[in-house]
Motif scaffolding. Structure first.
Motif, PDB file in Angstrom:
ATOM      1  N   GLU A  66       0.758  -1.151   0.028  1.00 46.16           N
ATOM      2  CA  GLU A  66      -0.101  -0.084   0.059  1.00 46.16           C
ATOM      3  C   GLU A  66       0.905   1.238  -0.094  1.00 46.16           C
ATOM      4  O   GLU A  66       1.823   1.252   0.785  1.00 46.16           O
ATOM      5  CB  GLU A  66      -0.952   0.008   1.335  1.00 46.16           C
ATOM      6  CG  GLU A  66      -1.833   1.326   1.224  1.00 46.16           C
ATOM      7  CD  GLU A  66      -2.785   1.061   2.548  1.00 46.16           C
ATOM      8  OE1 GLU A  66      -3.334   2.293   2.807  1.00 46.16           O
ATOM      9  OE2 GLU A  66      -3.100  -0.221   3.169  1.00 46.16           O
ATOM     10  N   LEU A  67       0.612   2.166  -0.921  1.00 43.94           N
ATOM     11  CA  LEU A  67       1.186   3.313  -0.968  1.00 43.94           C
ATOM     12  C   LEU A  67       1.252   4.458   0.403  1.00 43.94           C
ATOM     13  O   LEU A  67      -0.378   4.731   0.633  1.00 43.94           O
ATOM     14  CB  LEU A  67       1.103   4.166  -2.069  1.00 43.94           C
ATOM     15  CG  LEU A  67       1.726   5.362  -2.273  1.00 43.94           C
ATOM     16  CD1 LEU A  67       3.331   5.162  -2.475  1.00 43.94           C
ATOM     17  CD2 LEU A  67       1.149   6.386  -3.695  1.00 43.94           C
ATOM     18  N   VAL A  68       2.075   4.577   1.171  1.00 41.24           N
ATOM     19  CA  VAL A  68       1.871   5.328   2.247  1.00 41.24           C
ATOM     20  C   VAL A  68       2.085   6.783   2.163  1.00 41.24           C
ATOM     21  O   VAL A  68       1.414   7.812   2.426  1.00 41.24           O
ATOM     22  CB  VAL A  68       3.010   4.836   3.489  1.00 41.24           C
ATOM     23  CG1 VAL A  68       3.008   5.315   4.578  1.00 41.24           C
ATOM     24  CG2 VAL A  68       2.573   3.332   3.747  1.00 41.24           C
ATOM     25  N   THR A  69       3.534   7.160   1.476  1.00 41.74           N
ATOM     26  CA  THR A  69       3.623   8.773   1.217  1.00 41.74           C
ATOM     27  C   THR A  69       4.362   8.847  -0.149  1.00 41.74           C
ATOM     28  O   THR A  69       5.023   7.748  -0.673  1.00 41.74           O
ATOM     29  CB  THR A  69       4.688   9.144   2.366  1.00 41.74           C
ATOM     30  OG1 THR A  69       5.676   8.419   2.225  1.00 41.74           O
ATOM     31  CG2 THR A  69       3.900   9.184   3.510  1.00 41.74           C
ATOM     32  N   ILE A  70       4.184  10.024  -0.673  1.00 44.09           N
ATOM     33  CA  ILE A  70       4.990  10.412  -1.920  1.00 44.09           C
ATOM     34  C   ILE A  70       5.404  11.659  -1.531  1.00 44.09           C
ATOM     35  O   ILE A  70       4.876  12.632  -1.029  1.00 44.09           O
ATOM     36  CB  ILE A  70       4.311  10.504  -3.114  1.00 44.09           C
ATOM     37  CG1 ILE A  70       3.765   9.185  -3.392  1.00 44.09           C
ATOM     38  CG2 ILE A  70       5.037  10.987  -4.159  1.00 44.09           C
ATOM     39  CD1 ILE A  70       2.725   9.418  -4.830  1.00 44.09           C
ATOM     40  N   VAL A  71       6.907  11.794  -1.496  1.00 41.85           N
ATOM     41  CA  VAL A  71       7.483  13.334  -1.215  1.00 41.85           C
ATOM     42  C   VAL A  71       8.532  13.693  -2.423  1.00 41.85           C
ATOM     43  O   VAL A  71       9.464  12.595  -3.052  1.00 41.85           O
ATOM     44  CB  VAL A  71       8.427  12.923   0.180  1.00 41.85           C
ATOM     45  CG1 VAL A  71       9.146  14.163   0.681  1.00 41.85           C
ATOM     46  CG2 VAL A  71       7.553  12.586   1.325  1.00 41.85           C
ATOM     47  N   ALA A  72       8.386  14.682  -2.648  1.00 46.44           N
ATOM     48  CA  ALA A  72       9.366  15.133  -3.769  1.00 46.44           C
ATOM     49  C   ALA A  72      10.783  15.425  -2.896  1.00 46.44           C
ATOM     50  O   ALA A  72      10.864  15.978  -1.760  1.00 46.44           O
ATOM     51  CB  ALA A  72       9.240  16.399  -4.334  1.00 46.44           C
ATOM     52  N   ASP A  73      11.833  15.030  -3.645  1.00 52.20           N
ATOM     53  CA  ASP A  73      13.081  14.977  -2.894  1.00 52.20           C
ATOM     54  C   ASP A  73      14.258  15.110  -3.902  1.00 52.20           C
ATOM     55  O   ASP A  73      13.966  15.017  -5.189  1.00 52.20           O
ATOM     56  CB  ASP A  73      13.593  14.069  -2.048  1.00 52.20           C
ATOM     57  CG  ASP A  73      14.443  14.127  -0.905  1.00 52.20           C
ATOM     58  OD1 ASP A  73      14.997  14.934  -1.000  1.00 52.20           O
ATOM     59  OD2 ASP A  73      14.401  13.187  -0.117  1.00 52.20           O
ATOM     60  N   ASP A  74      15.437  15.502  -3.740  1.00 54.88           N
ATOM     61  CA  ASP A  74      16.617  15.535  -4.491  1.00 54.88           C
ATOM     62  C   ASP A  74      17.212  14.131  -4.478  1.00 54.88           C
ATOM     63  O   ASP A  74      17.704  13.699  -3.203  1.00 54.88           O
ATOM     64  CB  ASP A  74      17.345  16.785  -4.218  1.00 54.88           C
ATOM     65  CG  ASP A  74      17.161  18.207  -4.717  1.00 54.88           C
ATOM     66  OD1 ASP A  74      16.241  17.941  -5.626  1.00 54.88           O
ATOM     67  OD2 ASP A  74      17.323  19.179  -4.004  1.00 54.88           O
ATOM     68  N   GLY A  75      17.552  13.658  -5.347  1.00 58.05           N
ATOM     69  CA  GLY A  75      18.123  12.313  -5.406  1.00 58.05           C
ATOM     70  C   GLY A  75      19.574  12.219  -6.006  1.00 58.05           C
ATOM     71  O   GLY A  75      20.059  13.467  -6.638  1.00 58.05           O
ATOM     72  N   MET A  76      20.080  11.053  -6.090  1.00 54.26           N
ATOM     73  CA  MET A  76      21.540  11.057  -6.818  1.00 54.26           C
ATOM     74  C   MET A  76      21.262  11.542  -8.195  1.00 54.26           C
ATOM     75  O   MET A  76      22.295  12.018  -8.846  1.00 54.26           O
ATOM     76  CB  MET A  76      21.895   9.474  -6.821  1.00 54.26           C
ATOM     77  CG  MET A  76      22.290   9.114  -5.243  1.00 54.26           C
ATOM     78  SD  MET A  76      22.645   7.226  -5.281  1.00 54.26           S
ATOM     79  CE  MET A  76      23.698   7.176  -6.884  1.00 54.26           C
ATOM     80  N   TYR A  77      20.209  11.487  -8.901  1.00 53.76           N
ATOM     81  CA  TYR A  77      20.120  11.715 -10.357  1.00 53.76           C
ATOM     82  C   TYR A  77      18.962  13.009 -10.635  1.00 53.76           C
ATOM     83  O   TYR A  77      18.682  13.190 -11.589  1.00 53.76           O
ATOM     84  CB  TYR A  77      19.660  10.714 -11.184  1.00 53.76           C
ATOM     85  CG  TYR A  77      20.395   9.314 -10.865  1.00 53.76           C
ATOM     86  CD1 TYR A  77      21.479   9.275 -11.511  1.00 53.76           C
ATOM     87  CD2 TYR A  77      20.001   8.434  -9.904  1.00 53.76           C
ATOM     88  CE1 TYR A  77      22.407   8.182 -11.078  1.00 53.76           C
ATOM     89  CE2 TYR A  77      20.656   7.178  -9.750  1.00 53.76           C
ATOM     90  CZ  TYR A  77      22.053   7.197 -10.497  1.00 53.76           C
ATOM     91  OH  TYR A  77      22.749   6.045 -10.191  1.00 53.76           O
ATOM     92  N   GLY A  78      19.046  13.861  -9.580  1.00 58.36           N
ATOM     93  CA  GLY A  78      18.338  15.158  -9.901  1.00 58.36           C
ATOM     94  C   GLY A  78      16.924  15.129  -9.323  1.00 58.36           C
ATOM     95  O   GLY A  78      16.833  14.304  -8.144  1.00 58.36           O
ATOM     96  N   PRO A  79      16.190  15.818  -9.513  1.00 57.68           N
ATOM     97  CA  PRO A  79      14.750  15.737  -8.637  1.00 57.68           C
ATOM     98  C   PRO A  79      14.012  14.516  -8.635  1.00 57.68           C
ATOM     99  O   PRO A  79      13.770  13.837  -9.806  1.00 57.68           O
ATOM    100  CB  PRO A  79      13.846  16.896  -9.508  1.00 57.68           C
ATOM    101  CG  PRO A  79      14.754  17.755 -10.088  1.00 57.68           C
ATOM    102  CD  PRO A  79      15.798  16.808 -10.490  1.00 57.68           C
ATOM    103  N   GLN A  80      13.554  14.135  -7.492  1.00 59.06           N
ATOM    104  CA  GLN A  80      13.246  12.477  -7.612  1.00 59.06           C
ATOM    105  C   GLN A  80      11.589  12.685  -6.822  1.00 59.06           C
ATOM    106  O   GLN A  80      11.422  13.666  -6.043  1.00 59.06           O
ATOM    107  CB  GLN A  80      14.193  11.620  -6.886  1.00 59.06           C
ATOM    108  CG  GLN A  80      15.565  11.612  -7.588  1.00 59.06           C
ATOM    109  CD  GLN A  80      15.411  10.368  -8.583  1.00 59.06           C
ATOM    110  OE1 GLN A  80      15.080   9.352  -8.132  1.00 59.06           O
ATOM    111  NE2 GLN A  80      15.944  10.758  -9.573  1.00 59.06           N
ATOM    112  N   LEU A  81      10.891  11.561  -6.770  1.00 60.54           N
ATOM    113  CA  LEU A  81       9.918  11.215  -5.896  1.00 60.54           C
ATOM    114  C   LEU A  81      10.371  10.075  -5.001  1.00 60.54           C
ATOM    115  O   LEU A  81      10.735   9.117  -5.625  1.00 60.54           O
ATOM    116  CB  LEU A  81       8.524  10.992  -6.705  1.00 60.54           C
ATOM    117  CG  LEU A  81       8.115  12.315  -7.377  1.00 60.54           C
ATOM    118  CD1 LEU A  81       6.781  11.722  -8.103  1.00 60.54           C
ATOM    119  CD2 LEU A  81       7.988  13.119  -6.501  1.00 60.54           C
TER     120      LEU A  81
END
Length: 130
Positions: free
Chosen positions: A23-38
């Motif tokens: 079950e999907l709990v959360t989705i957060v925008a974040d900076d990852g190793m390869y740029g803007p990520q979810l």
């Protein structure tokens, strides 16, 4: 020390590779190793215990992207209309099946990795008595 900081030590418990209903709990925008990520956090049950797994997707939404495939899985496998734009709120609490593997990091520690997401297969209905 006046400003003594205490942080509880946590452990990372691996789950066995395989498919898990999630079950999907959360989705957060974040900076990852390869740029803007979810950063997508899923709840699963492994070995009878509730666990959380984190998967990362780029913020690209088209039929060739991981975010598109995972969104389609969370929407039950339905085709996504070409005029539909990604909205995290449309996926809150939705379920899918995750293919989970294990990888070794650069520091040689092993961690779980979400390989892909699929729609949950419908349960076969029991035949009705005549």
């Amino acid at each position: 020390m006046e400003n003594d900081i205490e942080i509880e030590q946590t452990s990372v418990e691996l789950i066995e590779p395989g498919r898990y209903d999630a079950e999907l709990v959360t989705i957060v925008a974040d900076d990852g190793m390869y740029g803007p990520q979810l950063k997508m956090t899923f709840g699963v049950v492994a070995d009878g215990e509730p666990r959380q797994l984190v998967g990362w997707c780029s913020q690209t939404f088209n039929p060739r992207s991981k975010l598109y495939r995972w969104t389609q899985a969370l929407l039950g496998g339905r085709e996504i209309p070409t005029d539909w734009n990604f909205k995290a709120s449309a996926l809150a609490g939705r379920k899918c099946s995750l293919l989970v593997g294990q990888r070794e990091g650069k520091d040689k520690t092993v961690f779980n990795k979400i390989e892909d997401a699929f729609p949950i297969k419908a349960k076969a209905e029991k035949p009705k008595a005549k």
